[in-house]
Structure formats: C-alpha cells, structure tokens
Design an enzyme around this catalytic site. Structure first.
Site, PDB file in Angstrom:
ATOM      1  N   GLY A 161       0.817  -1.213   0.000  1.00 24.94           N
ATOM      2  CA  GLY A 161       0.000   0.000   0.000  1.00 24.94           C
ATOM      3  C   GLY A 161       0.847   1.256   0.000  1.00 24.94           C
ATOM      4  NE  ARG A 207      -4.922   6.330  -2.112  1.00 27.26           N
ATOM      5  CZ  ARG A 207      -6.112   6.469  -2.678  1.00 27.26           C
ATOM      6  NH1 ARG A 207      -6.363   7.502  -3.452  1.00 27.26           N
ATOM      7  NH2 ARG A 207      -7.049   5.567  -2.484  1.00 27.26           N
ATOM      8  CB  VAL A 267      -1.972  -7.432   1.175  1.00 23.60           C
ATOM      9  CG1 VAL A 267      -0.907  -6.440   0.775  1.00 23.60           C
ATOM     10  CG2 VAL A 267      -3.231  -6.742   1.685  1.00 23.60           C
ATOM     11  CB  SER A 290      -4.223   2.433  14.279  1.00 20.61           C
ATOM     12  OG  SER A 290      -5.060   3.518  14.606  1.00 20.61           O
ATOM     13  CE1 TYR A 325      -7.534   0.982  10.164  1.00 23.29           C
ATOM     14  CE2 TYR A 325      -7.535   2.197  12.234  1.00 23.29           C
ATOM     15  CZ  TYR A 325      -6.971   1.923  11.004  1.00 23.29           C
ATOM     16  OH  TYR A 325      -5.832   2.596  10.612  1.00 23.29           O
ATOM     17  CE  LYS A 348      -4.255  -0.338  11.180  1.00 24.80           C
ATOM     18  NZ  LYS A 348      -3.187  -0.645  10.205  1.00 24.80           N
ATOM     19  CB  ILE A 375      -1.523  10.493   9.902  1.00 28.66           C
ATOM     20  CG1 ILE A 375      -0.847   9.795  11.094  1.00 28.66           C
ATOM     21  CG2 ILE A 375      -0.487  10.938   8.865  1.00 28.66           C
ATOM     22  CD1 ILE A 375       0.184  10.593  11.834  1.00 28.66           C
TER      23      ILE A 375
END
Length: 254
Positions: A14, A17, A65, A143, A155, A159, A188
């Site tokens: 990934g 970007r 992936v 994260s 998520y 993580k 971020i």
C-alpha cells in the site's frame, strides 16, 4: 547515493499514497531500493512515475495483500529485480467504519482480511528471504485505534491483532537476525482521514481542528512523522529493538 539504507531493499504494501508513500520516500531518500505493491493501479502507476522522476530505484506491481499467491509472486519478482528483501513494511489498509449495530459482515471481514491476513501473507513471504540472509526488519503499521475507538470495532480489533502478530514474529524470528516492530499512528493527514471527515459529515479542516485540540503537541501528524519512526525500526543499528509498539500520536497513549 549514500545513506542509512544504501544497498537495502524495502518492500512496502500500500505504498502509493498517504502513510505508505511517505515511508517509501523516506527509504528512497536514504538510499534504499523500494518495492511497492498496491491494489490501485492508477495511483501505483503515478507514484512509480513520480519516484523514478526523482531518480529512485523502484519496483512496483499491482497485487492484493489478501491473496497469498499474488504477494508471494510480487515478493519473488522484487527479490529477482533487486537481489534482496531486507525490510518489509505492512502498511496496506482500509477502513469500513460504523457503529457496531450498523456494521455488516462484509465491513468486518474486509478490514480483518486486509490488515491481518494481508500482513500475515507478506510476513510469511518475506521471512523466507530474510532467514536465508540472516537479516531482516519487519515493521507493521498499527494505530492508536488498537486501544479502542468509537465506530471502529473492526479496525481497532485488526490493529490490536497486528500488535500480537508483531510480538510473535519478534519471538520466532529473532534468532535469524530479524526484528519485528510496530508503529501505531495517531491522527495523520491522509486520504483515509479525509474519508473519515466525509463519513461523519464535516470538512477535513474541521476534523483536523477537532483532532489537534486533543493532541498535546498541538499539531496534526503527517506521513513523514510515521516514516521517521519506521526508519528507526528499519535501521541496521536497531537490532536490539524488537517486539515493540511505538505510538506516534503527538502525545502519550495508554
């Protein structure tokens, strides 16, 4: 070009970007050859072109992936092109945020597959080359959400799981000269956080302001902030640092 990562090959999932791109640029600037896989052919092609324009050595391939065969093939091609796989950064990620009662099976599974299965696939593929060379650096992008976050049951779980994977890889692979560590970003500024702003119905600027208000250093994070921490773990001199999670969030996370 000479630098900290001259003669090293960094494989970043990934990496077209956002945080991944920041990591790729950091490695390339410091002399590494970089290999990037991404599912988005358009942004991958653009990133590859821009990086080569700067004079960097880049291998890139469209690969998912979640598909072990695609990952292994891309890793093999990168190894054949550059002669080594020294550093792996498991950065590929997606979000499917929703409150638990609205979260679908697909929302859950997609996030688990990309973050956990994807990192497992890439780590398993990379370790073959690293064990043979008796050297390697594996860095997983976790994260602060691993500590729990509203609307991110999927998520946060993925993580947190990634941190467990990191520590286990450190235990299993240490004797082969391979370290495994994780970087856990806070807020971020990326495409992903722009999508979060859209989802909750506010402008990106409003999301940044609301986030900065809670950050002790009083600014938002940039991809380069994460790249800096990744580079520390990837450094040859960091051989006694393994199984660690560093929170890069502008303040402490408990």
């Amino acid at each position: 070009m000479t630098g900290r990562f001259t003669d090293k090959v960094a494989f970043v999932t990934g990496g077209s970007r956002g945080i991944g791109r920041g990591i790729v640029e950091q490695f390339a600037e410091e002399g590494a050859k970089v290999a990037i896989i991404d599912v988005n052919e358009e942004v991958l092609s653009q990133a590859t072109h821009e990086l080569r324009e700067k004079g960097y050595e880049v291998f890139s391939k469209v690969a998912n992936v979640v598909d072990a065969e695609q990952v292994e093939k891309a890793m093999e091609e990168a190894h054949n092109a550059f002669g080594s796989i020294d550093i792996l950064v498991n950065n590929a990620g997606v979000i499917r945020d929703n409150m638990l009662f609205k979260m679908t099976d697909d929302d859950w599974q997609t996030v688990m597959d990309v973050h956990l299965k994807g990192s497992f696939n890439a780590a398993r593929a990379a370790q073959k080359y690293m064990v043979k060379k008796q050297y390697g650096r594996i860095i997983n992008i976790s994260s602060t959400s691993a500590l729990g976050n509203r609307g991110q049951a999927n998520y946060a779980t993925a993580k947190a799981g990634l941190q467990g994977l990191t520590k286990t890889l450190a235990i299993e692979l240490g004797k082969y000269g391979i370290t495994a560590n994780a970087v856990a970003p806070g807020f971020i500024e990326t495409e992903m956080t722009k999508n979060t702003a859209n989802r909750i119905g506010i402008s990106f600027e409003e999301l940044i302001q609301a986030s900065v208000a809670k950050i002790p250093v009083a600014r938002s994070g940039k991809p380069s902030d994460i790249a800096n921490a990744v580079a520390f773990f990837a450094d040859e001199k960091s051989s006694f640092v393994s199984g660690q999670v560093i929170y890069v969030a502008g303040g402490p996370k408990n």
